[in-house]
Motif scaffolding. Structure first.
Motif, PDB file in Angstrom:
ATOM      1  N   ASP A   1      -6.254  -0.350  -6.700  1.00  0.00           N
ATOM      2  CA  ASP A   1      -7.297   0.282  -5.892  1.00  0.00           C
ATOM      3  C   ASP A   1      -6.788   1.640  -5.436  1.00  0.00           C
ATOM      4  O   ASP A   1      -5.603   1.792  -5.122  1.00  0.00           O
ATOM      5  CB  ASP A   1      -7.645  -0.581  -4.668  1.00  0.00           C
ATOM      6  N   GLU A   2      -7.680   2.626  -5.428  1.00  0.00           N
ATOM      7  CA  GLU A   2      -7.311   3.967  -4.982  1.00  0.00           C
ATOM      8  C   GLU A   2      -8.528   4.635  -4.374  1.00  0.00           C
ATOM      9  O   GLU A   2      -9.650   4.478  -4.881  1.00  0.00           O
ATOM     10  CB  GLU A   2      -6.776   4.810  -6.131  1.00  0.00           C
TER      11      GLU A   2
ATOM     12  N   VAL B   1      -1.496   0.147 -10.119  1.00  0.00           N
ATOM     13  CA  VAL B   1      -2.444   0.517  -9.059  1.00  0.00           C
ATOM     14  C   VAL B   1      -3.760  -0.203  -9.316  1.00  0.00           C
ATOM     15  O   VAL B   1      -4.374  -0.041 -10.381  1.00  0.00           O
ATOM     16  CB  VAL B   1      -2.677   2.038  -9.019  1.00  0.00           C
TER      17      VAL B   1
ATOM     18  N   THR C   1       0.832  -1.197   0.000  1.00  0.00           N
ATOM     19  CA  THR C   1       0.000   0.000   0.000  1.00  0.00           C
ATOM     20  C   THR C   1       0.867   1.249   0.000  1.00  0.00           C
ATOM     21  O   THR C   1       1.830   1.342   0.755  1.00  0.00           O
ATOM     22  CB  THR C   1      -0.923   0.005   1.233  1.00  0.00           C
ATOM     23  N   LYS C   2       0.503   2.216  -0.853  1.00  0.00           N
ATOM     24  CA  LYS C   2       1.122   3.530  -0.844  1.00  0.00           C
ATOM     25  C   LYS C   2       0.158   4.526  -0.211  1.00  0.00           C
ATOM     26  O   LYS C   2      -1.006   4.619  -0.612  1.00  0.00           O
ATOM     27  CB  LYS C   2       1.470   3.986  -2.264  1.00  0.00           C
TER      28      LYS C   2
ATOM     29  N   ASN D   1      -4.581  10.186   0.455  1.00  0.00           N
ATOM     30  CA  ASN D   1      -4.744   9.335  -0.711  1.00  0.00           C
ATOM     31  C   ASN D   1      -4.095   7.987  -0.443  1.00  0.00           C
ATOM     32  O   ASN D   1      -2.973   7.918   0.076  1.00  0.00           O
ATOM     33  CB  ASN D   1      -4.094   9.976  -1.943  1.00  0.00           C
ATOM     34  N   ILE D   2      -4.796   6.912  -0.788  1.00  0.00           N
ATOM     35  CA  ILE D   2      -4.283   5.550  -0.570  1.00  0.00           C
ATOM     36  C   ILE D   2      -4.405   4.763  -1.865  1.00  0.00           C
ATOM     37  O   ILE D   2      -5.463   4.766  -2.517  1.00  0.00           O
ATOM     38  CB  ILE D   2      -5.058   4.856   0.569  1.00  0.00           C
ATOM     39  N   GLU D   3      -3.305   4.102  -2.250  1.00  0.00           N
ATOM     40  CA  GLU D   3      -3.278   3.253  -3.437  1.00  0.00           C
ATOM     41  C   GLU D   3      -2.793   1.859  -3.056  1.00  0.00           C
ATOM     42  O   GLU D   3      -1.899   1.720  -2.226  1.00  0.00           O
ATOM     43  CB  GLU D   3      -2.315   3.826  -4.482  1.00  0.00           C
ATOM     44  N   GLN D   4      -3.367   0.854  -3.684  1.00  0.00           N
ATOM     45  CA  GLN D   4      -2.858  -0.505  -3.540  1.00  0.00           C
ATOM     46  C   GLN D   4      -2.126  -0.893  -4.818  1.00  0.00           C
ATOM     47  O   GLN D   4      -2.674  -0.792  -5.922  1.00  0.00           O
ATOM     48  CB  GLN D   4      -3.982  -1.503  -3.249  1.00  0.00           C
TER      49      GLN D   4
ATOM     50  N   TRP E   1      -9.644   8.382  -1.798  1.00  0.00           N
ATOM     51  CA  TRP E   1      -9.300   9.561  -1.014  1.00  0.00           C
ATOM     52  C   TRP E   1     -10.130   9.559   0.261  1.00  0.00           C
ATOM     53  O   TRP E   1     -11.347   9.374   0.214  1.00  0.00           O
ATOM     54  CB  TRP E   1      -9.595  10.842  -1.800  1.00  0.00           C
TER      55      TRP E   1
END
Length: 430
Positions: free
Chosen positions: A415-416, A413, A390-391, A401-404, A418
């Motif tokens: 999944d993303e 990426v 996860t970023k 903001n979260i990205e998988q 906010w």
């Protein structure tokens, strides 16, 4: 020894040193860093296999300054009672937003030179984090991608949410040594913040407690720290499961957590750091098909109905809860007591009315992937079996903001979302 002297004359000191047995080696091993009591206090931790001094040389352009530390003898709990000295030294009151070079060791032997960058001062800056759990010595699928990211300077810290090496105690602790060296390209360059998982339970979690250095006066099984606009809280979910080590620790952690969240939620602190994020290993919620942990979740419900943590998440307005343990990725809707509390139908993560839960345990290990139920729960917003990590970016006091990242798909990426909080909220109305 005679053979070593002959070899020394032929090909040099460094090669000769490498042929000594590892347990008589003075060279620093397994170097990693973490935050101290402040984000401009950086603690270096390393091992040697003989007793020697503990020093770190550091500086902006060259390592001209010196900090002295101390070492503790760590004895593995296996039959061989294998020994190593774990060293710690703190570089205090560093300049903010500054790159430092450093090396650790003693006159008996120095590590190579590493570098790290301190975070900016204050709360108003973009916090960039890699988050994952369940990474093993074998099958660490995400590691090449994480190494690339760290080399490119993409993170200010890393959160490893439990389960290391699989398992650190195996082969009389050698698996732990090899794993810590495997992590060194990440953990010697970026503050590496952790919590314990079930795979650390051997010998009363002694490998975890000894090898990692976390901030605060409490046990490193639980602690908190502030970075930018975020108050982070690390807990041990394992105190609910390994009660043979004492129910007392479970009670102490619960009382500590309540005190910590009380202070973090005070108006003066919440205005400075509006985000409260808690992380621990075993999730309160998951829709995996192969594990009963999330069906009978003691962290949520408590031990014999006592000391459950989920009411504290509501009481103190914890925004995001990060877990691992399941070898998969899953994001929930805003959730409390199995009920969804979206901010709105159109924008569920804008001013949500309950904590959001994230499971990110797919970094890669020998146990493979975990599968999901055919019919996921209604509170499950997205899930994936892909290996990955996860970023996380906290852009400011209102937007995260979260990205998988899927390593199966080469770093894509998958999944993303906010998480937005632009007005004062209270979960106490739930």
């Amino acid at each position: 020894m005679k053979h070593c002297i002959i070899l020394l004359l032929m090909i040099g000191v460094s090669t000769c040193k490498n042929i000594y047995p590892r347990d008589v080696n003075y060279q620093p091993d397994q170097v990693h860093i973490s935050f101290g009591d402040k984000t401009n206090d950086i603690v270096a931790t390393w091992s040697t296999f003989n007793d020697t001094a503990s020093m770190v040389l550091y500086g902006v352009d060259s390592p001209e300054r010196q900090a002295e530390g101390a070492s503790v003898l760590f004895v593995d709990g296996g039959k061989a009672k294998r020994r190593q000295w774990i060293h710690r030294a703190t570089m205090r009151d560093l300049n903010f937003d500054t790159r430092y070079v450093y090396q650790v060791g003693s006159e008996d032997g120095w590590s190579r030179q590493f570098s790290f960058k301190t975070p900016p001062a204050g709360e108003d800056w973009v916090v960039r984090i890699a988050i994952y759990g369940d990474m093993g010595l074998n099958g660490s699928m995400s590691l090449p991608f994480l190494k690339r990211d760290v080399e490119q300077g993409k993170y200010d810290l890393i959160l490893h949410v439990g389960d290391f090496a699989y398992d650190m105690n195996e082969q009389e602790g050698r698996v732990g040594d090899d794993f810590m060296n495997l992590l060194q390209p990440l953990a010697a360059a970026v503050p590496y913040m952790t919590c314990p998982g079930n795979h650390e339970s051997a010998y009363n979690f002694s490998h975890y407690s000894s090898r990692f250095t976390m901030p605060g006066p409490e046990s490193n099984l639980y602690y908190s720290f502030d970075v930018g606009p975020i108050h982070f809280v690390s807990i041990s979910t394992e105190v609910y499961y390994f009660t043979e080590y004492g129910i007392k620790l479970m009670v102490e952690q619960y009382e500590w957590l309540k005190r910590d969240l009380t202070v973090a939620n005070m108006d003066i602190n919440r205005r400075k750091r509006p985000w409260i994020i808690l992380f621990g290993h075993r999730p309160m919620y998951c829709s995996n098909s192969d594990d009963i942990d999330c069906s009978v979740e003691y962290t949520r419900t408590g031990f014999l109905g006592l000391f459950g943590m989920e009411p504290l998440l509501k009481e103190f307005g914890v925004d995001l809860v990060v877990w691992a343990h399941e070898h998969s990725y899953e994001r929930t809707w805003p959730l409390y007591d199995s009920v969804v509390y979206n901010g709105s139908y159109a924008a569920p993560y804008v001013n949500p009315r309950a904590p959001v839960h994230l499971v990110t345990g797919s970094a890669g290990c020998r146990e493979g992937r975990d599968h999901f139920r055919r019919n996921p729960f209604k509170w499950s917003a997205f899930h994936s079996q892909d290996y990955g990590y996860t970023k996380f970016k906290a852009f400011n006091k209102t937007h995260i903001n979260i990205e998988q990242i899927s390593v199966d798909l080469g770093g894509q990426v998958i999944d993303e979302f906010w998480l937005v909080k632009n007005k004062e909220l209270s979960f106490n109305q739930l």
